[in-house]
Every structure is written in structure tokens, then in C-alpha cells.
Design a protein around this motif. Sequence first.
Motif, PDB file in Angstrom:
ATOM      1  N   GLY A  51       0.824  -1.203   0.000  1.00 23.34           N
ATOM      2  CA  GLY A  51       0.000   0.000   0.000  1.00 23.34           C
ATOM      3  C   GLY A  51       0.858   1.253   0.000  1.00 23.34           C
ATOM      4  N   PHE A  52       0.286   2.367   0.424  1.00 20.91           N
ATOM      5  CA  PHE A  52       0.972   3.651   0.480  1.00 20.91           C
ATOM      6  C   PHE A  52       1.934   3.621   1.659  1.00 20.91           C
ATOM      7  N   MET A  53       3.236   3.757   1.398  1.00 11.95           N
ATOM      8  CA  MET A  53       4.209   3.485   2.440  1.00 11.95           C
ATOM      9  C   MET A  53       5.461   4.350   2.280  1.00 11.95           C
ATOM     10  N   ALA A  54       6.290   4.352   3.333  1.00 14.50           N
ATOM     11  CA  ALA A  54       7.546   5.089   3.323  1.00 14.50           C
ATOM     12  C   ALA A  54       8.526   4.404   4.261  1.00 14.50           C
ATOM     13  N   GLY A  55       9.806   4.463   3.908  1.00 15.15           N
ATOM     14  CA  GLY A  55      10.858   3.977   4.783  1.00 15.15           C
ATOM     15  C   GLY A  55      11.505   5.145   5.507  1.00 15.15           C
ATOM     16  N   ILE A  56      11.680   5.036   6.811  1.00 15.66           N
ATOM     17  CA  ILE A  56      12.197   6.151   7.593  1.00 15.66           C
ATOM     18  C   ILE A  56      13.374   5.720   8.456  1.00 15.66           C
ATOM     19  N   THR A  57      14.168   6.724   8.844  1.00 14.54           N
ATOM     20  CA  THR A  57      15.218   6.554   9.841  1.00 14.54           C
ATOM     21  C   THR A  57      14.931   7.525  10.968  1.00 14.54           C
ATOM     22  N   ASP A  58      14.937   7.032  12.207  1.00 19.41           N
ATOM     23  CA  ASP A  58      14.655   7.921  13.334  1.00 19.41           C
ATOM     24  C   ASP A  58      15.882   8.792  13.634  1.00 19.41           C
ATOM     25  N   PRO A  59      15.795   9.749  14.541  1.00 21.42           N
ATOM     26  CA  PRO A  59      16.914  10.662  14.781  1.00 21.42           C
ATOM     27  C   PRO A  59      18.209   9.998  15.220  1.00 21.42           C
ATOM     28  N   ASN A  60      18.125   8.761  15.722  1.00 17.60           N
ATOM     29  CA  ASN A  60      19.329   8.065  16.176  1.00 17.60           C
ATOM     30  C   ASN A  60      19.859   7.055  15.160  1.00 17.60           C
ATOM     31  N   GLY A  61      19.096   6.824  14.071  1.00 19.62           N
ATOM     32  CA  GLY A  61      19.568   5.929  13.027  1.00 19.62           C
ATOM     33  C   GLY A  61      18.829   4.620  12.877  1.00 19.62           C
ATOM     34  N   ALA A  62      17.851   4.328  13.733  1.00 19.55           N
ATOM     35  CA  ALA A  62      17.069   3.095  13.599  1.00 19.55           C
ATOM     36  C   ALA A  62      16.078   3.236  12.444  1.00 19.55           C
ATOM     37  N   GLN A  63      15.896   2.166  11.697  1.00 20.77           N
ATOM     38  CA  GLN A  63      15.057   2.198  10.503  1.00 20.77           C
ATOM     39  C   GLN A  63      13.808   1.352  10.663  1.00 20.77           C
ATOM     40  N   CYS A  64      12.722   1.812  10.046  1.00 18.53           N
ATOM     41  CA  CYS A  64      11.482   1.042   9.972  1.00 18.53           C
ATOM     42  C   CYS A  64      10.673   1.576   8.802  1.00 18.53           C
ATOM     43  N   PHE A  65       9.527   0.970   8.549  1.00 18.74           N
ATOM     44  CA  PHE A  65       8.632   1.421   7.492  1.00 18.74           C
ATOM     45  C   PHE A  65       7.310   1.886   8.094  1.00 18.74           C
ATOM     46  N   LEU A  66       6.686   2.828   7.415  1.00 19.81           N
ATOM     47  CA  LEU A  66       5.344   3.289   7.764  1.00 19.81           C
ATOM     48  C   LEU A  66       4.404   2.912   6.631  1.00 19.81           C
ATOM     49  N   VAL A  67       3.228   2.421   6.985  1.00 19.39           N
ATOM     50  CA  VAL A  67       2.225   2.024   5.996  1.00 19.39           C
ATOM     51  C   VAL A  67       0.898   2.681   6.361  1.00 19.39           C
ATOM     52  N   GLU A  68       0.282   3.339   5.400  1.00 21.92           N
ATOM     53  CA  GLU A  68      -1.003   3.985   5.671  1.00 21.92           C
ATOM     54  C   GLU A  68      -2.097   2.917   5.752  1.00 21.92           C
ATOM     55  N   VAL A  69      -2.789   2.879   6.874  1.00 20.02           N
ATOM     56  CA  VAL A  69      -3.873   1.915   7.077  1.00 20.02           C
ATOM     57  C   VAL A  69      -5.071   2.655   7.662  1.00 20.02           C
TER      58      VAL A  69
END
Length: 229
Positions: A196-214
Motif C-alpha cells: 500500500g501507500f508506504m515510506a521507509g524512515i530513519t529515526d533521529p538516532n539511526g534506527a530504521q522502519c517502514f510506515l504504511v497507511e492503514v
Amino acid sequence: MPAFEGKDGMPFWQDLTTTNLLKSTNFYRELFGWEIVDGIARKEGLPVAGLVSAQADGWVTSFLGDADVDKYGGKVLSADETITLCEDPSGGLFGLKDPEERFVAAGEPGVPVWYELVTTDQATIDFYGDLFDWEIREEDGYFLAFEDGAPFLGMYVGAGAAWVSYFGVEDLAAACKTVEELGGTVEVGPGEGPFGFMAGITDPNGAQCFLVEVETPEFEDINEADSVL
């Protein structure tokens, strides 16, 4: 927010290891609407994730139950009363948890909606299948694990070795704006992806995850004492 009962071998929990606990706490509280107390993040009262001070930044996925990790080529790195930290044959970290309460929130804004493994070889994918007795099906190089006919995570061979968490958000554009306002970075997207509609992000400290619109699910009136199962 209804909870669902987890089964052995299913992804159940995620811990954020962070080099700056205060900054991470503020970031995820604002991004997901989590209430974070004593390192435990909750969404509408249900536990969602742990935040742990460490020397490196990243997300660690934990699975329900106990398993003979050494038998299938993995390693047990440490164990305490809450988690057994393990390493798969490619060096990817994962955890095992066997709590008394096995209810988990999933598939909604602010909680996990998908899990994904990127690993260096297919032998590691086979390792997880053997370890947890998953039914695995391949579709164009992407490996899906199934429970009762429904997929619950994906795996593929690529660069690196890590589990990645996908978290639901109600408004992806607004969430990406919040990420950048709080010092994080939108690395991929936002745009249409396989989930679906999504984005990959890095938090301010460098950890990564994805966001998915639900979408936020709508439920009929439910007595809190009733089981959702």
C-alpha cells in the motif's frame, strides 16, 4: 483496540535499542501516539514495544515460544526472564519470548502491520522455516510465511541481515512530516509499495522502519469483558 492471541512461532514483540533513550521516546511518542512509561510503549493501553538503552540503534523482532536455536545453526547470545536474544546464521538478531499473556495488537495505526526479513542467503530463510515450523511459499523471490492460510511476514535475499518492522499510520503524508520535524529522515517514498501507500524512515538516532497507511478500523459496540477471538 481489540487484541489477538499470538501462537508459537509468530512475531509478537519489537524492542528498539537506542543510544539516546530520551530522544527516541519523544520521537515515537509523537509519531505513533504511544504512551511510554519505564521503557514500555502502549497504544490505547495495550503493550506494543520496548525501548532499551544500548550501544547501537535498531529494531529487534521477537517471536513467541521457545525453540532449539543451536540445533538449526543459530546462536543464543543472552537470556533473561523477559527475552532470549538470538542470532540467525547470517548474523541477524531476533528474540524469543514466552510470556503468560499472549495478546497482541496488530494491523492498525500505531502498531505493527507487517514484518520482513532481509538476509544474505536462502539458507537463513530455511533456518526460520525449520525453527518455527512455518509454511513458506515463494512468489518471485519473495518468501511468505503463512498461518491458517494467511501470510503474516515476508523474507527475501538481499544486502544485510535484519528484521524490519512495518508500523501502521492513519495519514502517511502527515506522519512523514512529523518524522522530519522531529529530526528523522524519510529515506524511501512516500509512495505506492507492495503493501500500500508506504515510506521507509530513519529515526533521529539511526534506527530504521517502514510506515504504511492503514485505515482505523470501526468496531461495533463491544463489551470490554468479551473476547475478540
